[in-house]
Scaffold this motif. Structure first.
Motif, PDB file in Angstrom:
ATOM      1  N   VAL A   1      42.629  26.103  -9.511  1.00  9.35           N
ATOM      2  CA  VAL A   1      42.409  27.187  -8.542  1.00  9.35           C
ATOM      3  C   VAL A   1      43.677  28.022  -8.401  1.00  9.35           C
ATOM      4  O   VAL A   1      43.622  29.254  -8.391  1.00  9.35           O
ATOM      5  N   GLN A   2      44.845  27.376  -8.329  1.00  6.33           N
ATOM      6  CA  GLN A   2      46.116  28.118  -8.238  1.00  6.33           C
ATOM      7  C   GLN A   2      46.288  29.031  -9.440  1.00  6.33           C
ATOM      8  O   GLN A   2      46.720  30.170  -9.313  1.00  6.33           O
ATOM      9  N   GLU A   3      45.945  28.510 -10.615  1.00  2.89           N
ATOM     10  CA  GLU A   3      46.059  29.301 -11.846  1.00  2.89           C
ATOM     11  C   GLU A   3      45.154  30.518 -11.806  1.00  2.89           C
ATOM     12  O   GLU A   3      45.540  31.621 -12.167  1.00  2.89           O
ATOM     13  N   LEU A   4      43.906  30.312 -11.352  1.00  6.19           N
ATOM     14  CA  LEU A   4      42.954  31.413 -11.255  1.00  6.19           C
ATOM     15  C   LEU A   4      43.454  32.493 -10.295  1.00  6.19           C
ATOM     16  O   LEU A   4      43.244  33.678 -10.510  1.00  6.19           O
ATOM     17  N   LEU A   5      44.146  32.054  -9.237  1.00  9.63           N
ATOM     18  CA  LEU A   5      44.679  32.991  -8.244  1.00  9.63           C
ATOM     19  C   LEU A   5      45.986  33.642  -8.692  1.00  9.63           C
ATOM     20  O   LEU A   5      46.481  34.558  -8.058  1.00  9.63           O
ATOM     21  N   GLY A   6      46.554  33.126  -9.778  1.00  3.10           N
ATOM     22  CA  GLY A   6      47.808  33.692 -10.259  1.00  3.10           C
ATOM     23  C   GLY A   6      49.007  33.189  -9.486  1.00  3.10           C
ATOM     24  O   GLY A   6      50.007  33.886  -9.346  1.00  3.10           O
ATOM     25  N   HIS A   7      48.916  31.976  -8.960  1.00  2.00           N
ATOM     26  CA  HIS A   7      50.049  31.390  -8.215  1.00  2.00           C
ATOM     27  C   HIS A   7      50.908  30.535  -9.120  1.00  2.00           C
ATOM     28  O   HIS A   7      50.416  29.949 -10.061  1.00  2.00           O
TER      29      HIS A   7
ATOM     30  N   HIS B   1      41.527  40.031   1.231  1.00  2.00           N
ATOM     31  CA  HIS B   1      42.129  38.717   1.106  1.00  2.00           C
ATOM     32  C   HIS B   1      41.174  37.616   1.587  1.00  2.00           C
ATOM     33  O   HIS B   1      41.245  36.492   1.112  1.00  2.00           O
ATOM     34  N   THR B   2      40.284  37.984   2.526  1.00  2.00           N
ATOM     35  CA  THR B   2      39.296  37.014   3.011  1.00  2.00           C
ATOM     36  C   THR B   2      38.410  36.564   1.858  1.00  2.00           C
ATOM     37  O   THR B   2      38.081  35.384   1.742  1.00  2.00           O
ATOM     38  N   LEU B   3      38.014  37.511   0.994  1.00  2.00           N
ATOM     39  CA  LEU B   3      37.166  37.158  -0.148  1.00  2.00           C
ATOM     40  C   LEU B   3      37.938  36.269  -1.120  1.00  2.00           C
ATOM     41  O   LEU B   3      37.404  35.303  -1.660  1.00  2.00           O
ATOM     42  N   ARG B   4      39.203  36.592  -1.330  1.00  2.00           N
ATOM     43  CA  ARG B   4      40.062  35.796  -2.221  1.00  2.00           C
ATOM     44  C   ARG B   4      40.204  34.371  -1.691  1.00  2.00           C
ATOM     45  O   ARG B   4      40.089  33.396  -2.429  1.00  2.00           O
ATOM     46  N   HIS B   5      40.437  34.275  -0.382  1.00  2.00           N
ATOM     47  CA  HIS B   5      40.598  32.974   0.259  1.00  2.00           C
ATOM     48  C   HIS B   5      39.280  32.186   0.227  1.00  2.00           C
ATOM     49  O   HIS B   5      39.275  30.974  -0.001  1.00  2.00           O
ATOM     50  N   SER B   6      38.163  32.881   0.432  1.00  2.00           N
ATOM     51  CA  SER B   6      36.852  32.232   0.410  1.00  2.00           C
ATOM     52  C   SER B   6      36.539  31.720  -0.991  1.00  2.00           C
ATOM     53  O   SER B   6      36.007  30.616  -1.158  1.00  2.00           O
ATOM     54  N   PHE B   7      36.886  32.515  -2.008  1.00  2.12           N
ATOM     55  CA  PHE B   7      36.715  32.113  -3.412  1.00  2.12           C
ATOM     56  C   PHE B   7      37.417  30.772  -3.648  1.00  2.12           C
ATOM     57  O   PHE B   7      36.824  29.821  -4.158  1.00  2.12           O
ATOM     58  N   ALA B   8      38.681  30.698  -3.249  1.00  2.99           N
ATOM     59  CA  ALA B   8      39.479  29.482  -3.458  1.00  2.99           C
ATOM     60  C   ALA B   8      38.915  28.305  -2.672  1.00  2.99           C
ATOM     61  O   ALA B   8      38.750  27.201  -3.201  1.00  2.99           O
ATOM     62  N   THR B   9      38.586  28.547  -1.410  1.00  2.00           N
ATOM     63  CA  THR B   9      38.059  27.490  -0.549  1.00  2.00           C
ATOM     64  C   THR B   9      36.746  26.928  -1.101  1.00  2.00           C
ATOM     65  O   THR B   9      36.557  25.716  -1.158  1.00  2.00           O
TER      66      THR B   9
ATOM     67  N   LEU C   1      33.181  41.058  -8.095  1.00  3.72           N
ATOM     68  CA  LEU C   1      34.386  40.764  -8.876  1.00  3.72           C
ATOM     69  C   LEU C   1      35.462  40.134  -7.985  1.00  3.72           C
ATOM     70  O   LEU C   1      36.073  39.141  -8.361  1.00  3.72           O
ATOM     71  N   LEU C   2      35.682  40.709  -6.810  1.00  4.39           N
ATOM     72  CA  LEU C   2      36.695  40.171  -5.897  1.00  4.39           C
ATOM     73  C   LEU C   2      36.384  38.728  -5.523  1.00  4.39           C
ATOM     74  O   LEU C   2      37.250  37.860  -5.596  1.00  4.39           O
ATOM     75  N   TYR C   3      35.130  38.474  -5.148  1.00  2.00           N
ATOM     76  CA  TYR C   3      34.782  37.115  -4.740  1.00  2.00           C
ATOM     77  C   TYR C   3      34.658  36.186  -5.949  1.00  2.00           C
ATOM     78  O   TYR C   3      35.062  35.035  -5.910  1.00  2.00           O
ATOM     79  N   GLY C   4      34.134  36.703  -7.048  1.00  2.00           N
ATOM     80  CA  GLY C   4      33.863  35.872  -8.212  1.00  2.00           C
ATOM     81  C   GLY C   4      35.087  35.512  -9.042  1.00  2.00           C
ATOM     82  O   GLY C   4      35.037  34.595  -9.850  1.00  2.00           O
ATOM     83  N   THR C   5      36.180  36.242  -8.839  1.00  2.00           N
ATOM     84  CA  THR C   5      37.390  35.961  -9.618  1.00  2.00           C
ATOM     85  C   THR C   5      38.599  35.630  -8.739  1.00  2.00           C
ATOM     86  O   THR C   5      39.617  35.176  -9.249  1.00  2.00           O
ATOM     87  N   GLY C   6      38.507  35.921  -7.438  1.00  2.00           N
ATOM     88  CA  GLY C   6      39.648  35.708  -6.557  1.00  2.00           C
ATOM     89  C   GLY C   6      40.744  36.742  -6.777  1.00  2.00           C
ATOM     90  O   GLY C   6      41.891  36.536  -6.391  1.00  2.00           O
TER      91      GLY C   6
ATOM     92  N   ARG D   1      49.348  33.535   9.001  1.00  2.00           N
ATOM     93  CA  ARG D   1      48.118  32.761   9.117  1.00  2.00           C
ATOM     94  C   ARG D   1      47.234  33.056   7.924  1.00  2.00           C
ATOM     95  O   ARG D   1      47.089  34.204   7.528  1.00  2.00           O
ATOM     96  N   LEU D   2      46.649  32.008   7.369  1.00  2.00           N
ATOM     97  CA  LEU D   2      45.700  32.219   6.292  1.00  2.00           C
ATOM     98  C   LEU D   2      44.414  32.744   6.906  1.00  2.00           C
ATOM     99  O   LEU D   2      44.012  32.302   7.980  1.00  2.00           O
ATOM    100  N   PRO D   3      43.753  33.683   6.222  1.00  2.00           N
ATOM    101  CA  PRO D   3      42.471  34.140   6.782  1.00  2.00           C
ATOM    102  C   PRO D   3      41.497  32.966   6.758  1.00  2.00           C
ATOM    103  O   PRO D   3      41.595  32.107   5.888  1.00  2.00           O
ATOM    104  N   LYS D   4      40.595  32.932   7.735  1.00  2.00           N
ATOM    105  CA  LYS D   4      39.606  31.875   7.754  1.00  2.00           C
ATOM    106  C   LYS D   4      38.625  32.158   6.623  1.00  2.00           C
ATOM    107  O   LYS D   4      38.218  33.299   6.427  1.00  2.00           O
ATOM    108  N   ALA D   5      38.278  31.138   5.872  1.00  2.00           N
ATOM    109  CA  ALA D   5      37.307  31.338   4.795  1.00  2.00           C
ATOM    110  C   ALA D   5      35.940  31.618   5.403  1.00  2.00           C
ATOM    111  O   ALA D   5      35.580  31.043   6.424  1.00  2.00           O
TER     112      ALA D   5
END
Length: 173
Positions: free
Chosen positions: A167-173, A147-155, A39-44, A5-9
């Motif tokens: 967004v995928q690129e920023l996340l390194g996907h 991971h919640t912060l990472r997911h919130s960043f993307a969302t 940093l975690l939220y601002g960069t994912g 399950r993806l964490p809820k943003a």
């Protein structure tokens, strides 16, 4: 196996209150904790990428728009991501007023960006605790993890109209 399950943003308001609840104000560790969370939220960034950062991986630049951080992701893939104003300001404050003090307490002088109270590199577990405690202090009841912060960043980027591929690129996907 059940699908992961993806964490809820979190809402932007929840993220803001967590960032503002980082550490006891005015303390060295508060400067570190705020810089870490921004940093975690601002960069994912992934938690392992954040604690693996060296001071040399951060380029706060003179021009706000040009601040970047070099993240080493899974499979030692590197990516350079932009650092926004809030994260840049929090990192700058930590680098000037927080990190030197923490570095003094460590016998080992290394280039680690986020240091613990003994001057060593901050561990993933400690970084995780920083996040959980800040969420707790902020009164955010949702389950919060790095991971919640990472997911919130993307969302929040996607909700703001960012391109999915960017967004995928920023996340390194």
């Amino acid at each position: 196996t059940p699908a992961k399950r993806l964490p809820k943003a979190l809402s932007i308001a929840e993220v803001t209150s967590i960032l503002e609840a980082a550490g006891a104000p005015g303390t060295t560790l508060a400067l570190r904790d705020r810089a870490l969370l921004e940093l975690l939220y601002g960069t994912g960034a992934r938690i392992s990428e954040a604690v693996g950062l060296d001071v040399d991986d951060v380029d706060l630049a003179v021009e706000d728009e040009d601040a970047t951080v070099r993240l080493r992701g899974k499979g030692s893939k590197e990516r350079v991501v932009p650092v926004g104003r809030y994260a840049r300001e929090a990192l700058a404050a930590y680098l000037v007023r927080g990190r030197p003090e923490l570095a003094q307490s460590g016998a080992l002088n290394h280039g680690g960006l986020f240091l613990n109270a003994r001057g060593g590199r901050l561990s993933r577990q400690s970084a995780w605790t920083v996040i959980v405690k800040a969420a707790d202090r902020a009164g955010v009841s949702a389950e919060v993890s790095p991971h919640t912060l990472r997911h919130s960043f993307a969302t929040h980027l996607l909700e703001g109209g960012a391109d999915v591929r960017v967004v995928q690129e920023l996340l390194g996907h």
